[in-house]
Design an enzyme around this catalytic site. Structure first.
Site, PDB file in Angstrom:
ATOM      1  N   CYS A   2       0.797  -1.206   0.000  1.00 47.49           N
ATOM      2  CA  CYS A   2       0.000   0.000   0.000  1.00 47.49           C
ATOM      3  C   CYS A   2       0.852   1.288   0.000  1.00 47.49           C
ATOM      4  O   CYS A   2       0.739   2.075  -0.909  1.00 47.49           O
ATOM      5  CB  CYS A   2      -0.902  -0.018   1.205  1.00 47.49           C
ATOM      6  SG  CYS A   2      -2.621  -0.067   0.743  1.00 47.49           S
ATOM      7  N   ARG A  27      -4.713   4.591   3.683  1.00 48.75           N
ATOM      8  CA  ARG A  27      -4.835   3.700   2.532  1.00 48.75           C
ATOM      9  C   ARG A  27      -5.331   2.309   2.927  1.00 48.75           C
ATOM     10  O   ARG A  27      -5.756   1.543   2.085  1.00 48.75           O
ATOM     11  CB  ARG A  27      -3.461   3.544   1.846  1.00 48.75           C
ATOM     12  CG  ARG A  27      -3.023   4.782   1.091  1.00 48.75           C
ATOM     13  CD  ARG A  27      -1.568   4.645   0.657  1.00 48.75           C
ATOM     14  NE  ARG A  27      -1.197   5.721  -0.260  1.00 48.75           N
ATOM     15  CZ  ARG A  27      -1.013   5.549  -1.562  1.00 48.75           C
ATOM     16  NH1 ARG A  27      -1.167   4.366  -2.093  1.00 48.75           N
ATOM     17  NH2 ARG A  27      -0.675   6.551  -2.331  1.00 48.75           N
ATOM     18  N   TRP A  75      -0.658  -4.124   2.315  1.00 42.49           N
ATOM     19  CA  TRP A  75      -1.999  -4.703   2.220  1.00 42.49           C
ATOM     20  C   TRP A  75      -1.842  -6.001   1.444  1.00 42.49           C
ATOM     21  O   TRP A  75      -1.427  -5.995   0.300  1.00 42.49           O
ATOM     22  CB  TRP A  75      -2.960  -3.745   1.519  1.00 42.49           C
ATOM     23  CG  TRP A  75      -4.400  -4.137   1.600  1.00 42.49           C
ATOM     24  CD1 TRP A  75      -5.141  -4.331   2.716  1.00 42.49           C
ATOM     25  CD2 TRP A  75      -5.293  -4.357   0.494  1.00 42.49           C
ATOM     26  NE1 TRP A  75      -6.438  -4.650   2.385  1.00 42.49           N
ATOM     27  CE2 TRP A  75      -6.559  -4.678   1.031  1.00 42.49           C
ATOM     28  CE3 TRP A  75      -5.140  -4.301  -0.893  1.00 42.49           C
ATOM     29  CZ2 TRP A  75      -7.666  -4.949   0.233  1.00 42.49           C
ATOM     30  CZ3 TRP A  75      -6.246  -4.562  -1.684  1.00 42.49           C
ATOM     31  CH2 TRP A  75      -7.488  -4.890  -1.125  1.00 42.49           C
ATOM     32  N   ASN A 100       5.276  -1.639  -4.051  1.00 43.10           N
ATOM     33  CA  ASN A 100       3.830  -1.584  -4.250  1.00 43.10           C
ATOM     34  C   ASN A 100       3.511  -2.170  -5.614  1.00 43.10           C
ATOM     35  O   ASN A 100       4.255  -1.961  -6.582  1.00 43.10           O
ATOM     36  CB  ASN A 100       3.319  -0.144  -4.202  1.00 43.10           C
ATOM     37  CG  ASN A 100       3.117   0.354  -2.804  1.00 43.10           C
ATOM     38  OD1 ASN A 100       3.257  -0.393  -1.839  1.00 43.10           O
ATOM     39  ND2 ASN A 100       2.776   1.632  -2.669  1.00 43.10           N
ATOM     40  N   GLY A 101       2.381  -2.868  -5.711  1.00 44.07           N
ATOM     41  CA  GLY A 101       1.975  -3.417  -6.993  1.00 44.07           C
ATOM     42  C   GLY A 101       1.982  -4.933  -6.990  1.00 44.07           C
ATOM     43  O   GLY A 101       2.085  -5.580  -5.939  1.00 44.07           O
ATOM     44  N   GLU A 483     -24.997   4.836  -3.233  1.00 45.40           N
ATOM     45  CA  GLU A 483     -23.876   5.385  -2.482  1.00 45.40           C
ATOM     46  C   GLU A 483     -24.160   5.345  -0.983  1.00 45.40           C
ATOM     47  O   GLU A 483     -23.263   5.043  -0.179  1.00 45.40           O
ATOM     48  CB  GLU A 483     -23.590   6.815  -2.953  1.00 45.40           C
ATOM     49  CG  GLU A 483     -22.488   7.534  -2.195  1.00 45.40           C
ATOM     50  CD  GLU A 483     -21.124   6.882  -2.306  1.00 45.40           C
ATOM     51  OE1 GLU A 483     -20.230   7.254  -1.521  1.00 45.40           O
ATOM     52  OE2 GLU A 483     -20.933   5.992  -3.165  1.00 45.40           O
ATOM     53  N   LYS A 487     -21.836   3.360   1.748  1.00 47.31           N
ATOM     54  CA  LYS A 487     -21.238   3.981   2.932  1.00 47.31           C
ATOM     55  C   LYS A 487     -21.587   3.190   4.191  1.00 47.31           C
ATOM     56  O   LYS A 487     -20.737   2.962   5.049  1.00 47.31           O
ATOM     57  CB  LYS A 487     -21.721   5.437   3.086  1.00 47.31           C
ATOM     58  CG  LYS A 487     -21.171   6.390   2.069  1.00 47.31           C
ATOM     59  CD  LYS A 487     -19.744   6.803   2.312  1.00 47.31           C
ATOM     60  CE  LYS A 487     -18.739   6.067   1.484  1.00 47.31           C
ATOM     61  NZ  LYS A 487     -18.802   6.103   0.070  1.00 47.31           N
ATOM     62  N   GLU A 490     -19.674  -0.156   4.221  1.00 46.42           N
ATOM     63  CA  GLU A 490     -18.226   0.026   4.334  1.00 46.42           C
ATOM     64  C   GLU A 490     -17.777   0.226   5.775  1.00 46.42           C
ATOM     65  O   GLU A 490     -16.776  -0.355   6.209  1.00 46.42           O
ATOM     66  CB  GLU A 490     -17.780   1.250   3.518  1.00 46.42           C
ATOM     67  CG  GLU A 490     -17.601   1.024   2.040  1.00 46.42           C
ATOM     68  CD  GLU A 490     -17.110   2.277   1.342  1.00 46.42           C
ATOM     69  OE1 GLU A 490     -16.167   2.174   0.554  1.00 46.42           O
ATOM     70  OE2 GLU A 490     -17.675   3.361   1.584  1.00 46.42           O
ATOM     71  N   HIS A 506     -40.464  -6.348  -7.673  1.00 47.01           N
ATOM     72  CA  HIS A 506     -39.738  -7.327  -8.482  1.00 47.01           C
ATOM     73  C   HIS A 506     -38.711  -8.102  -7.660  1.00 47.01           C
ATOM     74  O   HIS A 506     -37.741  -8.608  -8.217  1.00 47.01           O
ATOM     75  CB  HIS A 506     -39.063  -6.630  -9.672  1.00 47.01           C
ATOM     76  CG  HIS A 506     -40.037  -6.003 -10.614  1.00 47.01           C
ATOM     77  ND1 HIS A 506     -40.604  -6.684 -11.672  1.00 47.01           N
ATOM     78  CD2 HIS A 506     -40.575  -4.770 -10.640  1.00 47.01           C
ATOM     79  CE1 HIS A 506     -41.432  -5.891 -12.317  1.00 47.01           C
ATOM     80  NE2 HIS A 506     -41.430  -4.710 -11.720  1.00 47.01           N
ATOM     81  N   LYS A 605      -7.703   2.624   0.632  1.00 47.45           N
ATOM     82  CA  LYS A 605      -8.150   3.894   0.072  1.00 47.45           C
ATOM     83  C   LYS A 605      -7.897   3.969  -1.421  1.00 47.45           C
ATOM     84  O   LYS A 605      -8.763   4.343  -2.188  1.00 47.45           O
ATOM     85  CB  LYS A 605      -7.429   5.047   0.774  1.00 47.45           C
ATOM     86  CG  LYS A 605      -7.841   6.431   0.283  1.00 47.45           C
ATOM     87  CD  LYS A 605      -9.290   6.716   0.592  1.00 47.45           C
ATOM     88  CE  LYS A 605      -9.684   8.121   0.192  1.00 47.45           C
ATOM     89  NZ  LYS A 605     -11.125   8.359   0.395  1.00 47.45           N
TER      90      LYS A 605
END
Length: 610
Positions: A2, A27, A75, A100-101, A483, A487, A490, A506, A605
């Site tokens: 991260c 992050r 992470w 990172n990556g 949204e 929230k 999360e 439905h 993040k």
């Protein structure tokens, strides 16, 4: 991924690295570590699972003093969170690396290195890179050349920072698909994955480009591009105050960022509007030419930014009369496309480094789209540099993992863009002036919504013992409901779903009972009467309703129906205003449930890998 921090200085760097890691905690991460080259010339390393505070405690017990060092928050992508998988990784006792990556061909490289006699102590792809660089260093005797040779064998995305005990005066860094910035000091220089990490020590930054390889010394920074050519990358000053990274009087960053929205929405519109129209050139010098013949808009984004794109579709088709498609970036990049002539490719990303969004943009540039427009919050990001047109959202650093002010500033920027595009498609001046006036009213209206904080905090108590929730909206309020549900899930970990209110019959209606709170937003628009009918369907099944309604919408409180009235707003800008109470609801529910509001579990993040 991260977070990466590194420093080469005349002073001890341990404190600089630790503070940088603290500033990158937003992050999301599961372990942290540091490697410092000490005075006698040995690399000292500390790694801990959990928070940066655990690493700080370990270093307090056994300090890592030295003038050259690297640090990392991880992470997990390869191997579970553990001390042996935490960064930095080493090859032998003389070389340390942070990364990172994701290296896609790491298994193939690992097999070759094992055959060469290298032993692995972790399950990470990063340790493969460490040994690969170590192998080439043994052959070449030069760290810069060893890194340059090693990255030629890598496939994937990476930002790397490497130090070697035999070369105690510099770091070697590079980037390909993952961000890396150089902080420029006086007699010292720094590197980080995010400039926010370095604000305590410098406000001058150099953003490395894709494929760059750099040598970082105390007194100079040397950069070569992927073709091996020496290049000068411009140095810019950070525009936001260092206090942007502090919580100030607020309990959490998220709450601070929710309350910053009137100011940052104002900042996003500044310089882009007159009293009656949008200043098209604020989108870029080529905006007029590129928008002139746009016949279709393709929006690409992820997560919260995707919801912003969904709102924008309503605006673009209503005001500009141009067909608009919205797709999640991770889906778009892996399917065949039929590209309409004169299609504008619009990418939305808070960080500008979202891996899937960047990959989709790079595909689009090869596929024949008319132009690429970026809506972004980070000036030096890859998305900004690689797009033809850019609208910066001016939200400032957003520390909370759950996006708030980035979302509302994205919507503000998208509406400004929509008006510029609509003018090329016959939008009447009076209609444009009406909407510009509505945009200008947004800071005050959002402040009015924030004034409902106490009432919303009280409403949140009804969610404390609930495990599920349903959010409803109609028209452009459906993405707002999405949204709001995102929230809540999360940060409170309550399972939440959102549906268009007309879809109740439905399927979702089967879930409604007294244990399923139903949240809805009800601005006073042409769909409000239909929405009221949908709410009656919920009440008839014993569902408990929580309604954010326009004062003129005539939605009345009664047993099982809790109403918080909002001021009347323009129907075009209503999605921006009605987002705010849903943010506050999620925040207060999470606080009551005792979750980690700013760093919810399992989330990061900036998602810089697939």
């Amino acid at each position: 991924m991260c977070g990466i921090v590194g420093a080469v200085s005349e002073r001890d760097v341990q404190g600089i690295l630790l503070e940088g890691l603290r500033r990158l905690e937003y992050r999301g991460y599961d372990s942290a570590g540091m490697a410092v080259l000490d005075g006698p010339g040995a690399i000292q390393r500390a790694r801990e699972v959990g928070k940066v505070a655990a690493l700080a405690d370990a270093i307090e017990r056994q300090p890592l003093d030295g003038h050259l060092g690297i640090a990392h928050t991880r992470w997990a992508t390869h191997g579970q969170p553990s001390q042996v998988n935490a960064h930095p990784h080493m090859s032998g006792e003389r070389l340390a690396i942070v990364h990172n990556g994701i290296i896609e061909n790491y298994l193939e490289l690992r097999e070759g290195l094992i055959a060469d006699g290298y032993e692995f102590t972790s399950q990470t792809d990063t340790e493969v890179v460490a040994h690969l660089i170590g192998k080439h260093y043994q052959a070449l005797g030069d760290l810069y050349e060893a890194v340059k040779t090693a990255i030629g064998h890598l496939r994937g995305a990476y930002a790397l920072a490497v130090l070697h005990a035999d070369e105690p005066d510099h770091l070697v860094v590079c980037r390909e698909g993952s961000p890396l910035v150089v902080g420029v000091g006086i007699g010292e220089n720094f590197i980080a994955s995010d400039q926010l990490a370095l604000l305590p020590v410098t406000d001058r930054f150099m953003f490395l480009e894709e494929g760059d390889l750099a040598d970082i010394r105390k007194d100079k920074v040397t950069v070569h591009n992927r073709r091996g050519e020496a290049v000068e990358r411009p140095i810019s000053r950070f525009e936001h105050g260092a206090d942007s990274a502090d919580k100030g009087e607020y309990r959490h960053y998220m709450l601070k960022e929710i309350h910053e929205q009137p100011r940052v929405i104002q900042a996003t519109m500044e310089g882009r509007l007159t009293d009656s129209r949008v200043l098209e050139q604020a989108l870029g010098t080529e905006a007029g030419r590129l928008l002139e013949n746009v016949r279709h808009v393709q929006i690409i984004a992820c997560g919260t930014s995707y919801h912003a794109g969904m709102v924008a579709r309503y605006w673009i088709e209503e005001l500009a009369g141009v067909p608009c498609s919205v797709e999640v970036a991770s889906e778009f990049r892996y399917r065949k496309h039929v590209i309409q002539p004169d299609t504008l490719f619009l990418c939305i990303s808070q960080s500008g480094e979202t891996a899937d969004t960047l990959a989709a943009l790079r595909q689009a540039k090869q596929a024949g789209f008319r132009a690429a427009l970026a809506i972004c919050n980070v000036p030096g990001s890859s998305l900004v540099r690689e797009s033809d047109l850019v609208i910066m959202t001016q939200a400032g650093p957003e520390i909370g993992v759950a996006s708030t002010k980035a979302f509302t500033t994205q919507l503000t920027a998208l509406l400004i863009f929509t008006l510029a595009l609509a003018r090329h498609n016959g939008l009447e001046a009076a209609r444009e002036a009406d909407i510009v006036a509505a945009i200008r009213a947004l800071p005050g209206q959002v402040a009015d919504a924030l004034a409902l904080d106490e009432a919303i905090a009280e409403m949140a108590r009804a969610f404390m013992d609930k495990n599920h929730s349903l959010f409803l909206g109609r028209g452009s309020q459906f993405p707002v409901a999405l949204e709001g549900a995102l929230k809540l899930k999360e940060i409170s970990y309550i399972h939440a779903e959102a549906y268009p209110a007309g879809e109740l019959k439905h399927g979702p209606l089967a879930l409604v009972d007294s244990e399923m709170p139903v949240v809805t937003v009800a601005p006073n628009n042409e769909l409000v009467e239909k929405l009221k009918s949908n709410l009656e369907e919920v009440r008839a099944r014993g569902g408990e309703l929580f309604v954010f309604a326009d004062r003129q919408a005539d939605v009345r409180p009664e047993p099982g129906v809790h109403v918080i009235p909002l001021p009347s707003v323009h129907p075009i800008t209503a999605p921006i205003v009605y987002t705010v109470p849903l943010q506050l609801l999620a925040y207060h529910v999470a606080v009551l449930k005792g979750t980690d509001v700013d760093q919810p579990r399992n989330l990061a993040k900036s998602v810089t890998v697939e």
